[in-house]
Design a protein around this motif. Structure first.
Motif, PDB file in Angstrom:
ATOM      1  N   UNK A  52      20.748 -56.689  77.972  1.00 20.73           N
ATOM      2  CA  UNK A  52      21.647 -57.540  77.361  1.00 20.73           C
ATOM      3  C   UNK A  52      22.909 -57.182  76.904  1.00 20.73           C
ATOM      4  N   UNK A  53      22.873 -55.857  76.497  1.00 19.56           N
ATOM      5  CA  UNK A  53      24.172 -55.051  76.263  1.00 19.56           C
ATOM      6  C   UNK A  53      24.997 -55.006  77.758  1.00 19.56           C
ATOM      7  N   UNK A  54      24.457 -54.835  78.867  1.00 20.37           N
ATOM      8  CA  UNK A  54      25.101 -54.838  80.137  1.00 20.37           C
ATOM      9  C   UNK A  54      25.757 -56.258  80.579  1.00 20.37           C
ATOM     10  N   UNK A  55      24.558 -57.175  80.046  1.00 20.76           N
ATOM     11  CA  UNK A  55      24.959 -58.705  80.740  1.00 20.76           C
ATOM     12  C   UNK A  55      26.090 -59.170  79.610  1.00 20.76           C
ATOM     13  N   UNK A  56      26.427 -58.690  78.655  1.00 21.29           N
ATOM     14  CA  UNK A  56      27.464 -59.078  77.574  1.00 21.29           C
ATOM     15  C   UNK A  56      28.565 -58.412  78.009  1.00 21.29           C
TER      16      UNK A  56
END
Length: 179
Positions: free
Chosen positions: A139-143
């Motif tokens: 999720x961090x990377x996608x954000x």
């Protein structure tokens, strides 16, 4: 490590990517990248842990946790599909949504699905903590990617991309009213 957890993590990160994309059209300094990625990733990490705790408690009352988890996942998938087909009116940001209470609301809104998915975590291979960590990191990377692509899209699409991002936020809000 099972590919299944990465698929779940990717699916759970779509909302965060979409919100980050919309925010990134207008708010894309390094602070905005950090705030969105950190909070969205952190909430996506903790919500499955909370869901897993709930799932373990439910398992004490029923040995059919797999059926309960499947029904919850089907319900989430149905709502995600249903929401993807909806069209709602636009809503634009007036102030920076990566600060204060707005950021917390966005973090909770983009991670509510992960709470339901967390109920299924005890059924997956591996550590619940590790699986939740994978969900949080993805999720961090996608954000980060969402803010980046949102900032770049402004060069190509102008205000249209920001309106699409705002539309996604409205759709996510409607989803939580419907659920």
């Amino acid at each position: 490590m099972d590919i299944e957890i990465f698929m779940i993590a990717f699916a759970m990160s779509i909302d965060a990517f979409s919100v980050s994309f919309g925010v990134g059209c207008k708010y894309n300094s390094y602070r905005h990248y950090f705030r969105l990625a950190w909070h969205f990733g952190l909430f996506q990490f903790f919500m499955p842990l909370i869901g897993a705790f709930i799932g373990k408690e439910l398992y004490q009352f029923s040995n059919r946790l797999n059926i309960i988890a499947a029904l919850i996942l089907f319900f989430i998938a149905y709502n995600m599909f249903k929401e993807s087909m909806k069209s709602t009116e636009e809503k634009c940001y007036i102030k920076d949504p990566t600060k204060g209470f707005s950021l917390i609301i966005l973090s909770v809104a983009t991670s509510m699905d992960a709470l339901g998915v967390g109920i299924a975590l005890p059924l997956l291979k591996g550590s619940i903590f590790l699986n939740a960590g994978i969900i949080g990191v993805v999720c961090l990377i996608m954000s980060l990617a969402g803010v980046y692509f949102g900032s770049k899209s402004k060069n190509f699409f102008g205000g249209f991309a920001e309106k699409v991002g705002a539309l996604v936020l409205v759709t996510i809000g409607i989803k939580f009213l419907v659920i």
